[in-house]
Write a protein that holds these residues in place. Structure first.
Motif, PDB file in Angstrom:
ATOM      1  N   ARG A 124      -1.431   7.376  -9.322  1.00 23.86           N
ATOM      2  CA  ARG A 124      -2.035   6.499  -8.716  1.00 23.86           C
ATOM      3  C   ARG A 124      -2.990   5.131  -9.814  1.00 23.86           C
ATOM      4  O   ARG A 124      -3.471   4.073 -10.379  1.00 23.86           O
ATOM      5  CB  ARG A 124      -3.096   6.928  -7.562  1.00 23.86           C
ATOM      6  CG  ARG A 124      -2.501   6.402  -6.496  1.00 23.86           C
ATOM      7  CD  ARG A 124      -3.710   6.732  -5.563  1.00 23.86           C
ATOM      8  NE  ARG A 124      -3.281   7.105  -4.183  1.00 23.86           N
ATOM      9  CZ  ARG A 124      -3.690   8.399  -3.268  1.00 23.86           C
ATOM     10  NH1 ARG A 124      -4.583   8.955  -3.391  1.00 23.86           N
ATOM     11  NH2 ARG A 124      -3.119   8.514  -2.225  1.00 23.86           N
ATOM     12  N   SER A 125      -3.275   6.037 -10.695  1.00 21.56           N
ATOM     13  CA  SER A 125      -3.716   6.083 -12.357  1.00 21.56           C
ATOM     14  C   SER A 125      -2.602   5.437 -12.804  1.00 21.56           C
ATOM     15  O   SER A 125      -2.811   4.191 -14.105  1.00 21.56           O
ATOM     16  CB  SER A 125      -4.290   7.160 -13.484  1.00 21.56           C
ATOM     17  OG  SER A 125      -2.343   8.180 -14.073  1.00 21.56           O
ATOM     18  N   ASN A 130       1.915   2.602  -4.445  1.00 14.70           N
ATOM     19  CA  ASN A 130       0.540   4.054  -4.420  1.00 14.70           C
ATOM     20  C   ASN A 130       0.045   5.003  -3.701  1.00 14.70           C
ATOM     21  O   ASN A 130      -0.559   5.447  -3.477  1.00 14.70           O
ATOM     22  CB  ASN A 130      -0.441   3.753  -5.519  1.00 14.70           C
ATOM     23  CG  ASN A 130      -1.650   2.565  -4.092  1.00 14.70           C
ATOM     24  OD1 ASN A 130      -1.004   2.257  -3.263  1.00 14.70           O
ATOM     25  ND2 ASN A 130      -2.757   2.011  -4.558  1.00 14.70           N
ATOM     26  N   ARG A 166       0.515  -1.181   0.167  1.00 13.97           N
ATOM     27  CA  ARG A 166       0.057   0.082   0.182  1.00 13.97           C
ATOM     28  C   ARG A 166       0.658   1.230  -0.348  1.00 13.97           C
ATOM     29  O   ARG A 166       0.385   2.656  -0.624  1.00 13.97           O
ATOM     30  CB  ARG A 166      -1.006   0.076   1.005  1.00 13.97           C
ATOM     31  CG  ARG A 166      -1.950  -0.955   1.418  1.00 13.97           C
ATOM     32  CD  ARG A 166      -2.388  -1.251   2.379  1.00 13.97           C
ATOM     33  NE  ARG A 166      -3.433   0.279   2.903  1.00 13.97           N
ATOM     34  CZ  ARG A 166      -4.737   0.261   3.208  1.00 13.97           C
ATOM     35  NH1 ARG A 166      -5.144  -0.335   1.331  1.00 13.97           N
ATOM     36  NH2 ARG A 166      -4.753   1.362   3.454  1.00 13.97           N
ATOM     37  N   ARG A 217     -10.601  -3.499 -13.985  1.00 15.97           N
ATOM     38  CA  ARG A 217     -10.579  -2.080 -13.530  1.00 15.97           C
ATOM     39  C   ARG A 217      -9.701  -1.470 -14.002  1.00 15.97           C
ATOM     40  O   ARG A 217      -8.962  -0.562 -13.904  1.00 15.97           O
ATOM     41  CB  ARG A 217     -11.125  -2.053 -12.059  1.00 15.97           C
ATOM     42  CG  ARG A 217     -11.990  -0.986 -11.992  1.00 15.97           C
ATOM     43  CD  ARG A 217     -12.072  -0.792 -10.793  1.00 15.97           C
ATOM     44  NE  ARG A 217     -11.704  -0.703  -9.418  1.00 15.97           N
ATOM     45  CZ  ARG A 217     -12.304  -1.328  -8.419  1.00 15.97           C
ATOM     46  NH1 ARG A 217     -13.070  -0.392  -8.264  1.00 15.97           N
ATOM     47  NH2 ARG A 217     -11.577  -1.282  -7.364  1.00 15.97           N
ATOM     48  N   PHE A 261      -7.672  -5.137  -4.201  1.00 21.11           N
ATOM     49  CA  PHE A 261      -7.469  -5.224  -2.741  1.00 21.11           C
ATOM     50  C   PHE A 261      -8.228  -6.856  -2.486  1.00 21.11           C
ATOM     51  O   PHE A 261      -9.029  -7.407  -2.701  1.00 21.11           O
ATOM     52  CB  PHE A 261      -8.787  -4.867  -2.719  1.00 21.11           C
ATOM     53  CG  PHE A 261      -8.247  -3.044  -2.489  1.00 21.11           C
ATOM     54  CD1 PHE A 261      -7.695  -2.088  -1.457  1.00 21.11           C
ATOM     55  CD2 PHE A 261      -8.692  -2.503  -4.091  1.00 21.11           C
ATOM     56  CE1 PHE A 261      -7.163  -1.235  -2.126  1.00 21.11           C
ATOM     57  CE2 PHE A 261      -8.566  -0.744  -4.184  1.00 21.11           C
ATOM     58  CZ  PHE A 261      -7.803  -0.477  -3.220  1.00 21.11           C
ATOM     59  N   MET A 316      -4.480  -1.414  -8.492  1.00 22.96           N
ATOM     60  CA  MET A 316      -4.729  -2.106  -7.123  1.00 22.96           C
ATOM     61  C   MET A 316      -5.314  -2.684  -6.974  1.00 22.96           C
ATOM     62  O   MET A 316      -6.515  -2.428  -7.556  1.00 22.96           O
ATOM     63  CB  MET A 316      -4.657  -0.880  -6.659  1.00 22.96           C
ATOM     64  CG  MET A 316      -4.854  -1.629  -4.382  1.00 22.96           C
ATOM     65  SD  MET A 316      -3.123  -1.384  -3.853  1.00 22.96           S
ATOM     66  CE  MET A 316      -3.228  -1.905  -2.796  1.00 22.96           C
TER      67      MET A 316
END
Lengths: 251, 222
Positions: free
Chosen positions: A85-86, A57, A54, A158, A92, A90
């Motif tokens: 971040r783009s 990013n 974590r 995504r 989860f 990530m």
């Protein structure tokens, strides 16, 4: 994949420290991730694996040390951080799909709102990605209508929709029913074979053996040992790793 | 009963004012409340503190005082004017005061809605590169709204009833004032009283019913 940084590592952590209150979760971490490399992070719970993932990013801030991504130090906040971040996908443990949006909308939101791609183009690409992870037929449904495995594959789609330079996986199969673990791992193995740079925090040793270039063993906030999976699993060099492996590989 | 029929046109005209005030204030207070809560949860401490201060002051001040301040303070003393026509000016002063007051309740209601949205939603939004306000607008607030439709209905019902306090801002057109005015002429008339109560219930009951139905229909399934 653009080779902007040449042979420099995509991610470089140097002397990274992080505390949660009095708990020292990351202790002087030095770690590189090369372009196209698949790094699997394993180790006992509470050892700092998720936090390591974590901080890359900046979902968690660090107390000291530096993290560079693609040759630049991580921006602290604002638009520059959003842009970073783009570029880092990530995935989860708890999927975190947007509950009020359909599966396709989950995949197209980033490209449309962050990248400024037209809806039509984003939807076409979104459907391709859903096809690739095997859930194109569910595109119009809402996350709660899908199984955990399907939701996690959506989450991977995504992340892919942003064309990230790297994807971070934070225990992607830990919240899944056992029979759904494999379908998610299969997608991840395919990604790894296609050359995606990945950091995967997991307890799936089978995945580590099949897909990892390097295994990083973390315990008590430190990188205790790292190496190629074949070597690590057969001849771990530290007692801590031997002890951990003996507990999980005996059955 | 004869009183009710005799004064019905005046009362109806007054009640129409209540309806107008309600419609305008509902829209404005929902917008202002959304802006307020966005500042209230913003990452910048200055914005958070400013919004919290505003909400705590306005929410804890009696509405009659808020409206009196709107008319006497903002308009008479500081010279704020919406129109040269006194009754139009008074109407908008009531709108300003009542919307500013209701917005603080809308903001607090929405904030409790935001607290129902799991942290992971915001993290996922940030992880794909949305900025704070983008993720608030596209991910957090839509889910927060759906979680608090029913309580927002209660806020709106209270606001509709609060339009009867408009006389505190010197606006003497809405139905409660007309009723009081009529009673001054004719003495208290129970039918008029009941008639007006029924008129308000004809609006507030459907608002509550609709809010309940929408809340069920739009609930976010997790």
């Amino acid at each position: 994949m653009t080779e902007t940084g040449g042979s420099t590592p995509l991610v470089k952590l140097e002397g990274v420290n992080k505390h949660f209150g009095t708990l020292h979760v990351l202790k002087d971490i030095d770690l590189d991730v090369q372009r196209g490399e698949v790094v699997v992070v394993i180790g006992p719970s509470g050892g700092g694996k998720s936090t390591l993932c974590r901080v890359i990013n900046r979902l968690e801030t660090i107390d000291s040390g530096t993290i560079t991504f693609d040759g630049r130090e991580l921006p602290a906040e604002g638009k520059a951080l959003a842009r970073l971040r783009s570029e880092v996908g990530m995935v989860f443990q708890s999927f975190n799909l947007f509950s009020h949006k359909t599966i396709l909308e989950n995949v197209t939101l980033g490209p449309i709102k962050v990248r400024g791609i037209s809806r039509q183009q984003a939807e076409q690409r979104g459907m391709e990605l859903l096809e690739r992870v095997g859930i194109a037929s569910q595109a119009g449904k809402y996350p709660a209508q899908l199984s955990g495995g399907q939701q996690q594959r959506t989450a991977i789609a995504r992340a892919l929709a942003m064309d990230p330079k790297m994807i971070l996986f934070d225990e992607p199969t830990s919240a899944l029913d056992p029979e759904m673990v494999q379908e998610v791992l299969d997608v991840m193995v395919t990604l790894a074979r296609d050359g995606m740079t990945m950091m995967v925090v997991t307890h799936e040793m089978g995945f580590a053996r099949r897909a990892a270039n390097r295994v990083v063993f973390m315990a008590d906030g430190q990188v205790v040992e790292q190496g190629p999976p074949a070597e690590f699993f057969t001849r771990p060099s530290t007692d801590r790793a031997r002890d951990f492996l003996s507990k999980i590989l005996t059955h | 009963m004869n009183d009710l029929i005799k004064y019905a046109p005046d009362l109806a005209a007054g009640f129409l004012v209540n309806v107008e005030l309600s419609l305008v204030c509902a829209v404005l207070s929902l917008i202002a409340g959304t802006v307020l809560v966005s500042l209230r949860v913003a990452p910048t401490p200055v914005l958070r503190t400013a919004a919290a201060t505003y909400i705590n002051i306005v929410r804890n001040t009696p509405l009659t005082l808020v409206l009196a301040f709107s008319a006497l303070g903002l308009s008479d003393t500081l010279g704020l004017s919406f129109s040269k026509e006194p009754s139009t000016n008074a109407f908008w002063l009531v709108v300003l005061g009542l919307s500013a007051y209701t917005a603080s309740f809308v903001a607090e209601t929405l904030r409790s809605g935001i607290n129902t949205v799991p942290l992971g939603q915001a993290e996922a939004a940030r992880a794909i590169g949305l900025t704070f306000f983008q993720s608030l607008r596209m991910i957090i607030l839509p889910q927060a709204f759906r979680a608090v439709i029913a309580p927002l209905g209660s806020v709106i019902i209270a606001m509709i009833k609060n339009t009867t306090v408009a006389m505190a801002a010197g606006y003497l057109a809405e139905s409660a004032f007309v009723m009081k005015d009529t009673f001054d002429d004719t003495g208290v008339s129970i039918p008029i009283f009941i008639g007006l109560v029924l008129a308000f219930m004809a609006i507030t009951l459907p608002v509550g019913f609709l809010a309940g139905r929408l809340a069920r229909r739009l609930a976010v399934v997790r």
